[in-house]
Every structure is written in C-alpha cells, then in structure tokens.
Design an enzyme around this catalytic site. Structure first.
Site, PDB file in Angstrom:
ATOM      1  N   HIS A 257       0.847  -1.195   0.000  1.00 45.10           N
ATOM      2  CA  HIS A 257       0.000   0.000   0.000  1.00 45.10           C
ATOM      3  C   HIS A 257       0.879   1.240   0.000  1.00 45.10           C
ATOM      4  O   HIS A 257       1.949   1.240   0.595  1.00 45.10           O
ATOM      5  CB  HIS A 257      -0.922   0.013   1.231  1.00 45.10           C
ATOM      6  CG  HIS A 257      -2.090   0.929   1.052  1.00 45.10           C
ATOM      7  ND1 HIS A 257      -2.021   2.266   1.366  1.00 45.10           N
ATOM      8  CD2 HIS A 257      -3.325   0.696   0.559  1.00 45.10           C
ATOM      9  CE1 HIS A 257      -3.185   2.822   1.067  1.00 45.10           C
ATOM     10  NE2 HIS A 257      -3.991   1.905   0.575  1.00 45.10           N
ATOM     11  N   GLU A 312      -7.853  -5.184  -0.640  1.00 43.59           N
ATOM     12  CA  GLU A 312      -8.348  -5.942  -1.784  1.00 43.59           C
ATOM     13  C   GLU A 312      -8.290  -7.456  -1.591  1.00 43.59           C
ATOM     14  O   GLU A 312      -9.059  -8.184  -2.194  1.00 43.59           O
ATOM     15  CB  GLU A 312      -7.555  -5.556  -3.046  1.00 43.59           C
ATOM     16  CG  GLU A 312      -7.607  -4.090  -3.397  1.00 43.59           C
ATOM     17  CD  GLU A 312      -8.957  -3.635  -3.909  1.00 43.59           C
ATOM     18  OE1 GLU A 312      -9.984  -4.067  -3.353  1.00 43.59           O
ATOM     19  OE2 GLU A 312      -8.973  -2.845  -4.856  1.00 43.59           O
TER      20      GLU A 312
HETATM   21  N1  ACO Z   1       4.117  -7.499  -4.626  1.00 43.39           N
HETATM   22  C1  ACO Z   1       5.437  -7.483  -4.859  1.00 43.39           C
HETATM   23  N2  ACO Z   1       6.194  -6.375  -4.787  1.00 43.39           N
HETATM   24  C2  ACO Z   1       5.576  -5.231  -4.462  1.00 43.39           C
HETATM   25  C3  ACO Z   1       4.199  -5.169  -4.191  1.00 43.39           C
HETATM   26  C4  ACO Z   1       3.466  -6.368  -4.282  1.00 43.39           C
HETATM   27  N3  ACO Z   1       2.148  -6.381  -4.046  1.00 43.39           N
HETATM   28  N4  ACO Z   1       3.864  -3.901  -3.888  1.00 43.39           N
HETATM   29  C5  ACO Z   1       4.973  -3.172  -3.981  1.00 43.39           C
HETATM   30  N5  ACO Z   1       6.023  -3.988  -4.315  1.00 43.39           N
HETATM   31  C6  ACO Z   1       7.405  -3.587  -4.504  1.00 43.39           C
HETATM   32  C7  ACO Z   1       7.605  -2.892  -5.834  1.00 43.39           C
HETATM   33  O1  ACO Z   1       7.904  -3.807  -6.867  1.00 43.39           O
HETATM   34  C8  ACO Z   1       8.755  -1.978  -5.516  1.00 43.39           C
HETATM   35  O2  ACO Z   1       9.945  -2.733  -5.533  1.00 43.39           O
HETATM   36  P1  ACO Z   1      11.306  -2.083  -6.148  1.00 43.39           P
HETATM   37  O3  ACO Z   1      11.573  -0.901  -5.255  1.00 43.39           O
HETATM   38  O4  ACO Z   1      12.276  -3.197  -6.042  1.00 43.39           O
HETATM   39  O5  ACO Z   1      10.967  -1.685  -7.541  1.00 43.39           O
HETATM   40  C9  ACO Z   1       8.510  -1.580  -4.062  1.00 43.39           C
HETATM   41  O6  ACO Z   1       7.730  -2.625  -3.505  1.00 43.39           O
HETATM   42  C10 ACO Z   1       7.763  -0.277  -3.940  1.00 43.39           C
HETATM   43  O7  ACO Z   1       6.668  -0.279  -4.828  1.00 43.39           O
HETATM   44  P2  ACO Z   1       5.949   1.037  -5.325  1.00 43.39           P
HETATM   45  O8  ACO Z   1       5.115   0.734  -6.525  1.00 43.39           O
HETATM   46  O9  ACO Z   1       6.932   2.156  -5.422  1.00 43.39           O
HETATM   47  O10 ACO Z   1       5.058   1.349  -4.066  1.00 43.39           O
HETATM   48  P3  ACO Z   1       3.714   2.098  -4.059  1.00 43.39           P
HETATM   49  O11 ACO Z   1       3.542   2.620  -2.708  1.00 43.39           O
HETATM   50  O12 ACO Z   1       3.587   3.068  -5.157  1.00 43.39           O
HETATM   51  O13 ACO Z   1       2.695   0.887  -4.346  1.00 43.39           O
HETATM   52  C11 ACO Z   1       0.754  -0.346  -4.646  1.00 43.39           C
HETATM   53  C12 ACO Z   1       1.468   0.722  -3.795  1.00 43.39           C
HETATM   54  C13 ACO Z   1       0.539   0.206  -6.046  1.00 43.39           C
HETATM   55  C14 ACO Z   1      -0.615  -0.637  -4.019  1.00 43.39           C
HETATM   56  C15 ACO Z   1       1.628  -1.623  -4.691  1.00 43.39           C
HETATM   57  O14 ACO Z   1       1.877  -2.109  -3.395  1.00 43.39           O
HETATM   58  C16 ACO Z   1       0.999  -2.709  -5.557  1.00 43.39           C
HETATM   59  O15 ACO Z   1       1.180  -2.688  -6.769  1.00 43.39           O
HETATM   60  N6  ACO Z   1       0.258  -3.690  -4.948  1.00 43.39           N
HETATM   61  C17 ACO Z   1      -0.380  -4.735  -5.707  1.00 43.39           C
HETATM   62  C18 ACO Z   1      -1.679  -4.234  -6.312  1.00 43.39           C
HETATM   63  C19 ACO Z   1      -2.773  -4.023  -5.274  1.00 43.39           C
HETATM   64  O16 ACO Z   1      -2.932  -4.812  -4.352  1.00 43.39           O
HETATM   65  N7  ACO Z   1      -3.530  -2.937  -5.470  1.00 43.39           N
HETATM   66  C20 ACO Z   1      -4.607  -2.539  -4.526  1.00 43.39           C
HETATM   67  C21 ACO Z   1      -4.118  -1.469  -3.612  1.00 43.39           C
HETATM   68  S1  ACO Z   1      -5.309  -1.055  -2.379  1.00 43.39           S
HETATM   69  C22 ACO Z   1      -6.342   0.041  -3.127  1.00 43.39           C
HETATM   70  O17 ACO Z   1      -5.991   0.782  -3.968  1.00 43.39           O
HETATM   71  C23 ACO Z   1      -7.738   0.075  -2.719  1.00 43.39           C
END
Ligand code: ACO
Length: 364
Positions: A257, A312
C-alpha cells in the site's frame, strides 16, 4: 538542440507519484499509515463497518454537506434508485462488447439529474441500479427494477439475483460497502477532487474517478486476487507459486500500500466479516494459508519494504464467499466509494480553488 531524456529515465523522479505530498485539508477521513488506523469523520472504521448500514455510514460522512435524518435519506435513496431505472434502456442499447463497468459509466453519462434532489444522492443511488442491470444484461437476463423500500445493500442483491437475499449476505455486503466508503486522497478520490475543482459537474467527477479506480494498482486488484487464489489451488502450492511470481518480478495482488506501512485495517474488518457468515467455504481457509505464505515470501523478497495485506485481498475472499461474481468486484468498489467521491468534491468545491500543480521541464 539537447537530447530528450531516454525512455524510462524519469522513473527515478523523486516527485513521481506525489508520495507524501499534501494537496488538501479534509475533515472526511484520516489514513494513519504508520499505525494502521482509518478514521471516517471522527469514527474509527471498526466502529462503523459491521455495525452501521451503508446508509447510516453515508449519512455520517455527508453530515456537513447533506444533512438529513436516516428515514428521509433512505426514502430519497429509494426514490432515486427507482428514477435511475428509467435510464436502464440506455444500457440495453449500449454496444454488446462493453464490460459491466463500462455500461455503468454509460448509464451514469445518460442519467438525467433533477434540481429537486441533491446530486450526490441521485448518483450514489443510480450506480447500484446500473451495476445490477449491467450484470444481468451480461448474463442474457432481464434487468430487475429496484424496490425503494429496501436498503441499498439488500436491493442491490435482489436486483442482481432476483430472489430475497439472505440476511447474512446483506450484512456482509453492508460491511464491505461501509469499509470502502472513504479513504483519504487515494488516486480515484484525488481525480474526483481535481475534476470537481474545475467546477465540472459531479457526474463528470464520478466518471473520472471511476476511470482512476479501474486500474489494477487501485480498485482493479480484487478480481486478480481471486484468480491468484484459484491458480494456486491448494495450500501446498502456495510457496512455490508465489516464489515464482516474485522471481518474475510480478506484484502480488492484494498486498502492499502507498500509505500503510503496516497492515491495512480494512483487511481485518473484512476478515471479521467472514467470521460473521453462517457458512464458510474451503476457499476461505485456502486464502488464509495463501496470505500467510505471501507475507513470508514478501518479507524475504523485499526486506527493505513493509508489504502487508491490503483491503483488496479480503474484499475478494468476502465477496466470493457471498456468491458475488469476480467481474463485479471493481463495479462494487465504485458503488461503495461513490458517496466518498461526492463528499470530497463538495469539500473541494467549498475551497473555490482550482487544483493545478506545476511540473519541472526536463525536455530538450
Ligand atoms: N508485490 C510485490 N512487490 C511489491 C508489491 C506487491 N504487491 N507492492 C509493492 N512492491 C514492490 C515494488 O515492486 C517496488 O519494488 P522495487 O523498489 O524493487 O521496484 C517496491 O515494492 C515499492 O513499490 P511502489 O510501486 O513504489 O510502491 P507504491 O507505494 O507506489 O505501491 C501499490 C502501492 C501500487 C498498491 C503496490 O503495493 C501494488 O502494486 N500492490 C499490488 C496491487 C494491489 O494490491 N492494489 C490494490 C491497492 S489497495 C487500493 O488501492 C484500494
């Protein structure tokens, strides 16, 4: 002439994603990412979800803008659902290739708004009607007219499935809709506020917010969560399946998140909803095992980053447990979040200020 930056070179941009940037004052909801707390206009989410109906929670959220007693609000929502059903022929005439979500957007575009009722009520009441009608049309069935005497959650289930709904399922759907009602400046709410700040009408703001919500990094995740659970199939496969996905640099849907650096409190609120159901399914136990395996794998794969369960994951498990088709997960998210979007647009418009940030030019 200077060269343009190479594709991908902007990903290191420190302001990409506006992380930590404050863009509004709000009295609507507080997302405390460090402590895993969500407060809706003074009340912790745990005091509302599972305890208040959707209408009660909406009344609480809208209090400063649309004050009404509960009976009046229930009647206004019921009447607005009945009125919205008159727009359903537009959905029937829409191109057959449209998704349920896109049909809801078509319905919303075509919805006439009268000056006799606050637009947030008309719009929030219309989307469940369009969701149920679009679902039935996608299944080759006739839409069912709303029953204005019912609550939003019960009427939604009745319009979808055509029979009187199990009280357990109505309570679970109410819990879900309350849980997702509002959540700070998430991407779709921010979108709604940006559109509202131009003094565009509320319909346009909600249509834009629906667009932002649809992506898998926001409200599009729960369908893929269920796909993942199905693909894993048995607890014994979880570790290997998740390990391979992470090795391919894939993101595990339902985890991570932008704000929470701990568990998303909404995940537990929805997990409690599973415990409140009279019957459980084998998938619920499988999901819990997958969650445990995923959290262990994420800790190992990304030691520098807290990646915990988000809303989610248990959205998918709870909605599936009450028989809701995965094609409806994102549409239902939009139904629950619409009153939140409306409240933010009202709050933004009160400031009278256009949202128009600046950018740093790095081009040739
Ligand atoms: N699985 C694996 N790796 C992840 C995940 C995940 N679910 N989430 C983040 N990471 C990793 C990224 O790959 C990144 O790694 P890196 O630095 O080596 O490239 C690091 O963690 C940071 O990720 P960001 O995208 O910069 O973090 P951000 O805070 O922008 O992401 C997000 C938040 C988009 C929700 C992300 O955690 C994600 O993609 N989750 C999966 C999709 C999901 O569950 N979406 C629903 C969110 S809840 C909602 O909106 C209601």
């Amino acid at each position: 002439m200077t060269e343009a930056p190479k594709a991908g070179s902007l990903t290191a941009d420190p302001i990409a994603g506006l992380e930590g940037v404050v863009v509004a004052h709000t009295a609507l909801s507080d997302v405390d990412g460090q402590n895993g707390r969500l407060v809706l206009r003074g009340k912790p989410i745990e005091e509302l979800a599972g305890k208040a109906t959707f209408e009660e929670a909406v009344r609480h959220l809208w209090y400063s803008y649309i004050f009404s007693d509960l009976t009046t609000l229930l009647q206004a929502f019921g009447a607005a659902r009945a009125e919205a059903f008159a727009t359903v022929p537009v959905l029937e005439a829409a191109a057959s290739g449209l998704s349920i979500y896109e049909r809801m957007q078509v319905g919303l575009s075509a919805l006439p708004l009268s000056q006799d009722r606050p637009h947030p009520i008309s719009i929030s009441a219309a989307l469940p009607v369009f969701l149920a009608a679009s679902f039935r049309l996608a299944n080759g069935e006739m839409p069912i007219a709303p029953d204005p005497r019912l609550s939003m959650a019960e009427d939604l289930l009745t319009m979808m499935f055509g029979n009187t709904s199990d009280a357990d399922h109505v309570a679970a759907l109410d819990r879900y809709l309350v849980t997702i009602l509002d959540h700070g400046l998430n991407a779709s709410t921010f979108t709604a506020r940006v559109i509202g700040s131009t003094e565009a009408n509320l319909k346009q703001a909600v249509l834009g917010a629906m667009g932002a919500l649809s992506g898998p990094l926001h409200g599009g995740a729960p369908g893929p969560v269920l796909d993942m659970i199905d693909a894993i199939g048995t607890p014994g496969n979880a570790e290997a399946w998740i390990g391979e996905a992470l090795a391919r640099k894939e993101r595990l849907m339902g985890f991570g998140h932008r704000i929470y650096r701990t568990r998303d409190p909404r995940a537990d609120v929805l997990k409690d909803g599973l415990k409140a159901l009279a019957t459980t399914t084998p998938k619920v136990k499988l999901a819990e095992d997958i969650e445990t395996a995923a959290l262990a794998a994420l800790k190992k794969a990304r030691p520098g980053r807290v990646l915990d369960t988000n809303v989610e994951f248990y959205t998918a498990v709870l909605l599936d447990a009450i028989g809701i088709d995965r094609r409806l997960f994102t549409p239902l998210f939009a139904v629950g979040r619409t009153p939140g979007w409306c409240a933010h647009v009202m709050e933004q418009q009160e400031t009278g200020k256009l949202i128009r940030p600046a950018s740093v030019y790095v081009g040739p």
